[in-house]
Design a protein around this motif. Structure first.
Motif, short mmCIF file in Angstrom:
data_model
loop_
_atom_site.label_atom_id
_atom_site.label_comp_id
_atom_site.label_asym_id
_atom_site.label_seq_id
_atom_site.Cartn_x
_atom_site.Cartn_y
_atom_site.Cartn_z
N VAL A 6 0.85 -1.19 0.00
CA VAL A 6 0.00 0.00 0.00
C VAL A 6 0.88 1.24 0.00
CG1 VAL A 6 -1.83 1.26 1.19
CG2 VAL A 6 -1.79 -1.24 1.27
N GLN A 7 0.78 2.03 -1.05
CA GLN A 7 1.52 3.29 -1.16
C GLN A 7 0.59 4.43 -0.76
OE1 GLN A 7 1.70 5.28 -4.81
NE2 GLN A 7 3.85 5.89 -4.63
N GLY A 8 0.88 5.09 0.34
CA GLY A 8 0.06 6.21 0.79
C GLY A 8 -0.86 5.79 1.92
N LEU A 9 -0.70 6.40 3.09
CA LEU A 9 -1.46 6.00 4.28
C LEU A 9 -2.28 7.16 4.83
CD1 LEU A 9 1.34 3.92 6.04
CD2 LEU A 9 -0.48 3.09 4.51
N GLY A 10 -2.86 7.93 3.91
CA GLY A 10 -3.78 8.97 4.34
C GLY A 10 -5.09 8.37 4.80
N SER A 11 -6.16 9.14 4.71
CA SER A 11 -7.45 8.67 5.23
C SER A 11 -7.91 7.39 4.55
CB SER A 11 -8.50 9.77 5.03
OG SER A 11 -8.15 10.93 5.75
N VAL A 12 -7.76 7.32 3.22
CA VAL A 12 -8.20 6.13 2.50
C VAL A 12 -7.21 4.99 2.65
CG1 VAL A 12 -8.78 5.18 0.24
CG2 VAL A 12 -9.52 7.49 0.83
N ALA B 72 -4.67 -10.28 5.24
CA ALA B 72 -3.65 -9.92 4.27
C ALA B 72 -2.35 -9.53 4.98
CB ALA B 72 -4.14 -8.77 3.40
N LYS B 73 -1.23 -9.75 4.29
CA LYS B 73 0.08 -9.36 4.79
C LYS B 73 0.47 -8.05 4.11
CE LYS B 73 1.58 -14.10 5.67
NZ LYS B 73 2.60 -15.14 5.37
N LEU B 74 0.71 -7.01 4.91
CA LEU B 74 0.86 -5.67 4.37
C LEU B 74 2.29 -5.17 4.39
CD1 LEU B 74 -2.20 -4.00 6.15
CD2 LEU B 74 -2.12 -4.99 3.86
N LEU B 75 2.66 -4.51 3.28
CA LEU B 75 3.86 -3.70 3.20
C LEU B 75 3.39 -2.28 2.94
CD1 LEU B 75 6.00 -5.99 0.86
CD2 LEU B 75 6.07 -5.87 3.35
N VAL B 76 3.90 -1.30 3.68
CA VAL B 76 3.35 0.05 3.59
C VAL B 76 4.44 1.10 3.52
CG1 VAL B 76 1.26 -0.61 4.85
CG2 VAL B 76 3.22 0.30 6.11
N ALA B 77 4.09 2.23 2.91
CA ALA B 77 5.02 3.37 2.84
C ALA B 77 4.23 4.66 2.75
CB ALA B 77 5.93 3.24 1.62
N ASP B 78 4.79 5.71 3.33
CA ASP B 78 4.17 7.04 3.32
C ASP B 78 5.25 8.06 3.70
OD1 ASP B 78 1.15 8.32 3.50
OD2 ASP B 78 2.59 9.41 4.77
N PRO B 79 5.16 9.28 3.15
CA PRO B 79 6.15 10.31 3.52
C PRO B 79 6.11 10.71 4.98
CG PRO B 79 4.94 10.94 1.54
CD PRO B 79 4.22 9.78 2.13
N HIS B 80 5.00 10.41 5.67
CA HIS B 80 4.84 10.82 7.07
C HIS B 80 5.15 9.63 7.99
CE1 HIS B 80 2.32 13.62 4.74
NE2 HIS B 80 2.68 14.51 5.65
N THR C 159 -1.87 -2.85 12.46
CA THR C 159 -2.15 -3.95 11.54
C THR C 159 -1.05 -5.00 11.43
OG1 THR C 159 -1.16 -2.84 9.61
CG2 THR C 159 -3.48 -2.34 10.12
N GLY C 160 0.12 -4.73 12.04
CA GLY C 160 1.24 -5.65 11.88
C GLY C 160 1.94 -5.52 10.55
N ALA C 161 1.70 -4.43 9.85
CA ALA C 161 2.33 -4.20 8.55
C ALA C 161 3.83 -4.00 8.70
CB ALA C 161 1.71 -2.99 7.87
N LYS C 162 4.55 -4.22 7.62
CA LYS C 162 5.99 -3.97 7.56
C LYS C 162 6.24 -2.69 6.78
CE LYS C 162 10.32 -5.82 5.69
NZ LYS C 162 10.94 -6.93 4.90
#
Length: 347
Positions: free
Chosen positions: A177-183, A196-204, A215-218
């Protein structure tokens, strides 16, 4: 502007300038054939005025297609406010923006988008009734549209994974998931609930930390998130991220996310058509927000009605993917053709 590639016979493009508040904005009305041009207001710091105009043009056209495909009696519009906006001027800026919307006499209906909040829309509502995404009154529908957008994206991901490998659930599915704003943040919560197994990134960093804890995301570096070895890539930030070069380097099976205008240009569309990727057109999968915005503005619907319409995004995606495969045509081109056809039929 008339020579810009993204100008698509827009009905009106209005430049707004208010010296007292410092507001500078553009409101683009792509089409009012199906109803008033509806679409949110984005606040962003663009590299140039032209970049903001192009964003408004692309986003408003996308809203025309999104509303048509969702079966809503609305046309397509979008507003962009040129940032940055000083904190002590924010109220005055949105007051002036509300007055500008009111001058359009109902031909454009606004709501919140990137960089804009429910409280900002409350300020806009002091000046115009052509606004949605306001706090929900008792017994009514409405409020922050982002959870509904996330729910619709989830339904699209479920369908796309079913087409990809016959999965009936998302247990163990790897999603970047790219972008962790409201949506994006809401989508991560829904995906995690389904295993689901999550990989996440956001500038903040604070957003990344909060989502990882919940969520246990990486966490993944921002410049690497698009290229992870995953089942699903879910772009949920700004548009134009999928260039031909990026598409050629992806390690995903499905692209299905909430960001608008994910494909950078026609070269990206061609690269996508030449790949084995399953792509869900953004304006089909991310219509949940405008569905609740429309219900709030037009009235006459219950929360159950709204959720039913959001959940119908899943079957709509399934039909679109199946038809594109059956006819051996690019799914994004097919979606454009169907949406434009709906508008022309109404015309």
């Amino acid at each position: 502007m008339l020579n810009l590639p993204d100008f698509d016979d827009h009905e009106a493009v209005t430049w707004v300038s208010d010296r007292k508040s410092g507001l500078r904005a553009v409101i683009a009305q792509h089409s009012t054939v199906l109803g008033p041009a509806a679409g949110g207001c984005r606040l962003w710091s663009y590299g140039s005025p032209e970049a903001g105009v192009v964003d408004a043009l692309r986003l408003s056209r996308g809203m025309s297609y999104k509303n048509a495909m969702a079966g809503l009696p609305l046309g397509g519009g979008k507003a962009v406010i040129f940032g940055p906006v000083p904190a002590d001027q924010r109220e005055a800026v949105f007051e002036a923006f509300g007055a500008a919307v009111e001058r359009l006499a109902g031909r454009y209906v606004t709501a919140e988008d990137v960089g804009v909040s429910v409280s900002d829309m409350q300020i806009v509502a002091r000046q115009t009734r052509a606004v949605s995404g306001l706090p929900r009154a008792s017994g009514s529908v409405g409020g922050d549209p982002s959870p509904y957008t996330a729910r619709g994206v989830l339904r699209g991901i479920e369908v796309a994974m079913r087409q990809a490998d016959g999965r009936t659930d998302l247990e163990g599915v790897r999603v970047a998931v790219q972008g962790l704003g409201s949506v994006g943040g809401a989508l991560c919560g829904l995906l995690a609930e389904r295993g689901a197994k999550l990989l996440v990134a956001d500038p903040h960093p604070d957003r990344v930390a909060a989502v990882c804890e919940a969520t246990g995301a990486k966490a993944v570096p921002l410049d690497a998130i698009l290229f992870q070895d995953v089942d699903v890539l879910a772009p949920c930030a700004l548009g134009g991220i999928l260039t031909a070069e990026v598409i050629g380097a992806l390690n995903a099976t499905v692209i299905a996310g909430a960001a608008n205008n994910q494909l950078a240009d026609r070269a990206a569309s061609a690269a996508l058509a030449a790949s084995d990727l399953i792509y869900v057109p953004d304006y089909v999968i991310n219509a949940g927000g405008i569905i609740v915005v429309a219900a709030e503005y037009l009235g006459g619907q219950t929360e159950a009605d709204v959720l039913d319409r959001v959940d119908a995004i899943g079957p709509r995606v399934a039909d679109l993917l199946a038809r594109a495969a059956r006819e051996a045509v690019p799914v994004d081109a097919l979606a454009d053709q169907l949406a434009a056809g709906l508008i022309e039929a109404a015309r």
